[in-house]
Design a protein around this motif. Structure first.
Motif, PDB file in Angstrom:
ATOM      1  N   VAL A   1      -7.767  -5.447  -1.272  1.00  0.00           N
ATOM      2  CA  VAL A   1      -7.123  -5.453  -2.583  1.00  0.00           C
ATOM      3  C   VAL A   1      -5.612  -5.615  -2.433  1.00  0.00           C
ATOM      4  CG1 VAL A   1      -6.458  -3.733  -4.291  1.00  0.00           C
ATOM      5  CG2 VAL A   1      -8.838  -4.295  -3.980  1.00  0.00           C
TER       6      VAL A   1
ATOM      7  N   PHE B   1       4.392   6.921  -5.407  1.00  0.00           N
ATOM      8  CA  PHE B   1       4.611   7.468  -6.727  1.00  0.00           C
ATOM      9  C   PHE B   1       3.889   8.788  -6.921  1.00  0.00           C
ATOM     10  CE2 PHE B   1       7.014   4.230  -8.789  1.00  0.00           C
ATOM     11  CZ  PHE B   1       6.728   3.083  -8.090  1.00  0.00           C
ATOM     12  N   GLN B   2       3.638   9.509  -5.836  1.00  0.00           N
ATOM     13  CA  GLN B   2       2.922  10.768  -5.960  1.00  0.00           C
ATOM     14  C   GLN B   2       3.803  11.914  -5.521  1.00  0.00           C
ATOM     15  OE1 GLN B   2      -0.592  10.709  -3.668  1.00  0.00           O
ATOM     16  NE2 GLN B   2      -1.111   8.646  -4.293  1.00  0.00           N
TER      17      GLN B   2
ATOM     18  N   TRP C   1      -9.707  -1.340   0.280  1.00  0.00           N
ATOM     19  CA  TRP C   1      -8.348  -1.107  -0.204  1.00  0.00           C
ATOM     20  C   TRP C   1      -7.349  -2.062   0.425  1.00  0.00           C
ATOM     21  CZ3 TRP C   1     -11.222   2.281   2.720  1.00  0.00           C
ATOM     22  CH2 TRP C   1     -10.773   2.564   4.003  1.00  0.00           C
TER      23      TRP C   1
ATOM     24  N   ALA D   1      -4.865  -9.163  -1.443  1.00  0.00           N
ATOM     25  CA  ALA D   1      -4.954 -10.074  -2.584  1.00  0.00           C
ATOM     26  C   ALA D   1      -3.714  -9.954  -3.452  1.00  0.00           C
ATOM     27  CB  ALA D   1      -6.211  -9.769  -3.392  1.00  0.00           C
ATOM     28  N   SER D   2      -3.219  -8.702  -3.655  1.00  0.00           N
ATOM     29  CA  SER D   2      -2.003  -8.545  -4.467  1.00  0.00           C
ATOM     30  C   SER D   2      -0.831  -9.238  -3.814  1.00  0.00           C
ATOM     31  CB  SER D   2      -1.611  -7.082  -4.637  1.00  0.00           C
ATOM     32  OG  SER D   2      -2.682  -6.252  -4.514  1.00  0.00           O
TER      33      SER D   2
ATOM     34  N   TRP E   1       0.833  -1.202   0.000  1.00  0.00           N
ATOM     35  CA  TRP E   1       0.000   0.000   0.000  1.00  0.00           C
ATOM     36  C   TRP E   1       0.869   1.254   0.000  1.00  0.00           C
ATOM     37  CZ3 TRP E   1      -4.811   2.039  -0.210  1.00  0.00           C
ATOM     38  CH2 TRP E   1      -5.062   3.240   0.446  1.00  0.00           C
TER      39      TRP E   1
ATOM     40  N   PHE F   1       3.962   1.383  -0.894  1.00  0.00           N
ATOM     41  CA  PHE F   1       4.729   1.392  -2.138  1.00  0.00           C
ATOM     42  C   PHE F   1       3.912   2.016  -3.259  1.00  0.00           C
ATOM     43  CE2 PHE F   1       7.466   0.195  -5.462  1.00  0.00           C
ATOM     44  CZ  PHE F   1       6.742  -0.463  -6.435  1.00  0.00           C
ATOM     45  N   PHE F   2       2.603   1.621  -3.365  1.00  0.00           N
ATOM     46  CA  PHE F   2       1.759   2.181  -4.409  1.00  0.00           C
ATOM     47  C   PHE F   2       1.615   3.695  -4.234  1.00  0.00           C
ATOM     48  CE2 PHE F   2       1.222  -1.729  -6.113  1.00  0.00           C
ATOM     49  CZ  PHE F   2       0.297  -2.582  -5.554  1.00  0.00           C
TER      50      PHE F   2
END
Lengths: 222, 617
Positions: free
Chosen positions: B179, B124-125, B176, B182-183, B118, B120-121
């Motif tokens: 998800v 990228f902002q 979230w 699951a990833s 989470w 890590f995603f």
């Protein structure tokens, strides 16, 4: 006559000075942090800069209360400190003794805040009007949250990898089986021609043809 | 290569080369704890002085246990359940206990990895989402909860976990987190899809990448201002702390859990080795590299913590400087960080009342350095806060979270192996199901069980599992392992096994450790651990915005039913040991001449007869 005019003049200027004082009810305190904002490129605060400030504020008042012609002389400034902070008060253009209400001044400054800031190359934090809270900038929210994009990329590749790894051996086996069947048919065809050729010998054509010596690759899959 | 599909006899899988085996074992041992538990322990237990009990525990407890597990796995060439059944059928429960513990650890460990994903995603902002507070509803100010605490805390507790106020308030599942979970399970599955074939290739990346990132961080961190303060604070030895017995207890438990013994994973990994392999050297390599990694990781971690503390200290002083400058209307930048103290003394002596009325914050660098954290607090709060202030934050955040993910993933491989191999050995799932489907079933079951941790109270449950599953049961299992091998199997038999595998008998150091020192240390650690835990009713910190002293966490005791679950988590895995022993004893008493307790029952013949049956039909 001349004395009366002189007296009035002195009185009005005295009144004006009395209007502007620290903690005046209709005044605001301003604080500038030029060195913090600009570092090496900081300009020196002097009377010319003060003139610009008064002019900018007059502009802001004109912007808000349209119709009233505010002049630089309507912006009274006092109690300057080395900090670069001072108090100011706005007087009405119609009557120099009457200060403009606090709410109007606040509204005017809020409307033109960005123009005032940019005139001095400062920001809301470095050009402070004590008592007037700057409105916060609306946050930038993109339509798709960026994390979902990264998630999509990662999970897409993982999912594709799983499918490839699961499906590839099955497909590979099926392809190999088809190849094997084809080769077997060819072998049988060869066998028949060989049998035809070696009919005279007889012995070579009898018995099952031993395939183990023909094609090594098919069987040793290690 | 894996099993040959054409012939009926299933050959055991084996490693492509020695490097794969070593990397997998090192990856299993080196996990998140090396990065976020060891530096914390080092710091609170007197810096450099902590290395002494740590290394003593490694030499007398860690290495012998490690060598023992690798040796029995390689000798008997079966997973954990098979090994203990071969040594003595009465000990079969030890393997089952390992499997249950591996399962329980799997589910919460991968949840932590899903949190890492989470973050890590979100790295990228620009700007990083944990660097600013969101606005409140009517856009007049910042969100209240965020204002009172910090944006980093808010992002972790509210936007990531959406945590409830205590463990009893379960709340709902958060999509979230589901998800991300699951990833995380999909990534684990794809690495494990072909058993050790695919995993062996994945470890080339997951086991080596963390070292690369740690080196990059080391170079970057030591150049940051304040890094030397952090490092000095970490490594300055405080010798008198060694008199505290708690230090020795924590060192022993840290070594033990850090090496990942008693999970069954190491036994499985070494069972895929060729029969004649120098497992003594492997054990020493894995053990030494694990400890060296811990020490190596603490250097960049503490440089960065020192940098963060220095930043907090400087901004504290800058705030005070601003207050003083504004109040006394001094020219800007008259007071600087360098002459702050002189100015402060001067102003305080001339205008003490005014200075007191300003209520300046006391800024103490030592106090900021003392604010240590371990576990998820270190990674998701302290470190993310430090990363914001480093130039190029996104790059460092991405690198850090990928490193955490690879560290955790390589440990997950060992945990999954500790579940899969016993299931294959026990033949719980029929043989006609392909290996990929079996792995998928296991991953699916683990994923569904781990959905518990996606509730609002999930983080509290993770702490429960983290604190109690991975502690007492492992100590008991390890104790029975060592007793089983040394006294049931016999030291002489074991020495012969090792002679067969490595070509030389174990020397006096190993024998002394196995027979006396390690079991004794395990017993002492176990008893001390239980005594320390039992002295007080366990409590846990909660995040409660309505608490008076918010943002301090409110510490409340666990409710009784949770306490019951804790006891169950500690006891249930190890109940299989006496249960299986009892079951076997009863069967032996009932049918003494069946002879299924002897060592002549070799699985190899069973497979052939099965094959003959298949050929006939």
């Amino acid at each position: 006559m001349l004395e009366k005019i002189l007296l009035l003049f002195c009185l009005s200027s005295a009144l004006a000075e009395n209007l502007c004082r620290p903690d005046a009810s209709n005044g605001y305190k301003v604080r500038l942090s030029i060195k913090r904002a600009l570092g090496d490129e900081a300009y020196v605060w002097n009377q010319d800069e003060m003139f610009l400030f008064r002019a900018t504020l007059a502009f802001a008042m004109r912007n808000h209360l349209s119709g009233q012609d505010f002049q630089v002389s309507n912006i009274l400034v006092c109690d300057e400190t080395p900090r670069v902070s001072f108090w100011f008060i706005v007087t009405s253009p119609l009557d120099a003794t009457r200060p403009v209400g606090k709410e109007d001044v606040e509204e005017a400054i809020r409307k033109s805040r960005s123009r005032i800031n940019s005139a001095f190359l400062l920001t809301d934090q470095t050009l402070e009007f004590i008592g007037i809270i700057p409105t916060l900038a609306a946050p930038v929210s993109p339509d798709t949250p960026p994390w979902l994009i990264v998630f999509g990329v990662v999970m897409g590749s993982v999912g594709a990898g799983i499918i490839v790894l699961l499906v590839y051996p099955v497909v590979h086996k099926r392809l190999k089986k088809d190849e094997e069947e084809e080769e077997l048919e060819e072998e049988e065809g060869e066998e028949e021609t060989r049998r035809v050729k070696t009919m005279e010998n007889g012995a070579a054509g009898d018995g099952a043809h031993n395939l183990s010596f023909t094609d090594d690759e098919r069987f040793t899959q290690m | 290569m894996a099993e040959t599909a054409d012939s009926g006899v299933k050959e055991r899988a084996k490693w492509d080369n020695k490097a794969q085996y070593l990397l997998t074992s090192i990856g299993f041992a080196v996990g998140l704890g090396n990065v976020w538990r060891f530096p914390y322990l080092c710091q609170i237990y007197g810096g450099g002085a902590f290395l002494i009990p740590y290394l003593i525990a490694l030499v007398f407890q860690g290495l012998p246990l490690l060598y023992l597990e690798l040796a029995v796995g390689q000798r008997f060439r079966v997973g954990s359940i098979g090994v203990w059944k071969s040594i003595s059928p009465l000990l079969g429960g030890v393997g089952i206990a390992s499997m249950i513990v591996s399962f329980l650890v799997c589910i919460f460990y991968n949840t932590i990895l899903s949190w890492v994903l989470w973050y890590f995603f979100h790295s990228f902002q620009n700007p990083l989402p944990w660097s600013q507070c969101p606005l409140n509803e009517n856009r007049t100010g910042y969100n209240v909860e965020c204002e009172k605490s910090t944006p980093v805390n808010y992002f972790w507790y509210r936007e990531t976990l959406n945590i409830s106020t205590d463990i009893e308030t379960s709340g709902s599942m958060h999509w979230w987190l589901v998800v991300c979970l699951a990833s995380a399970w999909c990534v684990v599955y794809i690495c494990f899809i072909k058993g050790i074939e695919s995993m062996g290739k994945a470890v080339y990346v997951t086991a080596t990448f963390p070292y690369l990132v740690l080196t990059i961080f080391l170079i970057r961190a030591t150049t940051l201002p304040g890094a030397t303060d952090g490092l000095m604070y970490l490594f300055t030895p405080k010798w008198e702390i060694l008199k505290n017995p708690q230090v020795w207890l924590d060192a022993a438990t840290q070594i033990f859990f850090s090496l990942s013994v008693a999970f069954g994973g190491l036994i499985s990994f070494s069972s895929y080795n060729p029969a004649k392999n120098n497992c003594e050297r492997d054990a020493v390599i894995v053990g030494v590299i694990n400890s060296a990694t811990s020490i190596y990781a603490s250097i960049p971690i503490f440089s960065i913590l020192g940098f963060k503390a220095t930043n907090v200290y400087n901004s504290c002083r800058m705030e005070n400087i601003l207050d003083l400058t504004n109040h006394f209307e001094l020219a800007e930048q008259n007071i600087t960080l360098e002459n702050y103290d002189q100015w402060f003394d001067h102003l305080n002596s001339t205008y003490p009342d005014q200075v007191a009325s300003l209520k300046l914050r006391p800024c103490d660098l030592q106090k900021f350095l003392d604010q240590s954290a371990s576990g998820t607090g270190l990674a998701f709060i302290v470190f993310t806060e430090a990363v914001i202030e480093m130039p190029g934050s996104q790059v460092w955040a991405v690198l850090f979270f990928i490193m955490l993910f690879s560290l955790g993933l390589s440990s997950m491989f060992g945990n999954i192996e500790g579940i899969l191999t016993p299931i294959n050995d026990l033949k719980l799932l029929p043989n006609w199901i392909p290996h990929e489907v079996k792995t998928a079933i296991i991953c699916m079951i683990c994923f569904l069980t781990a959905l518990l941790f996606t509730l609002s109270s999930g983080n509290y449950w993770v702490e429960v599992f983290n604190g109690y599953v991975g502690s007492v049961p492992l100590l008991i299992i390890a104790f029975f392992e060592i007793i089983g091998v040394v006294y049931v199997h016999g030291m002489k038999n074991f020495s012969d096994d090792i002679y067969f595998m490595t070509g030389s008998r174990p020397n006096i150091y190993w024998k002394a450790c196995w027979m006396v020192i390690s079991p004794l240390m395990l017993l002492v650690v176990f008893v001390a651990y239980v005594v320390v835990q039992a002295q007080k009713h366990p409590t846990y910190p909660t995040w409660n915005p309505n608490y008076d002293e918010f943002p301090e966490t409110k510490v409340i005791p666990y409710p009784d039913w949770v306490f019951g679950i804790i006891i169950l988590l500690c006891v249930v895995p190890v109940t299989s040991i006496p249960l299986v022993a009892l079951y076997r004893l009863i069967r032996r008493v009932r049918s003494p001449d069946r002879g299924d307790l002897n060592n002549y029952c070799n699985e190899g013949f069973e497979i052939e007869t099965q094959e003959q049956n298949n050929r006939r039909t």
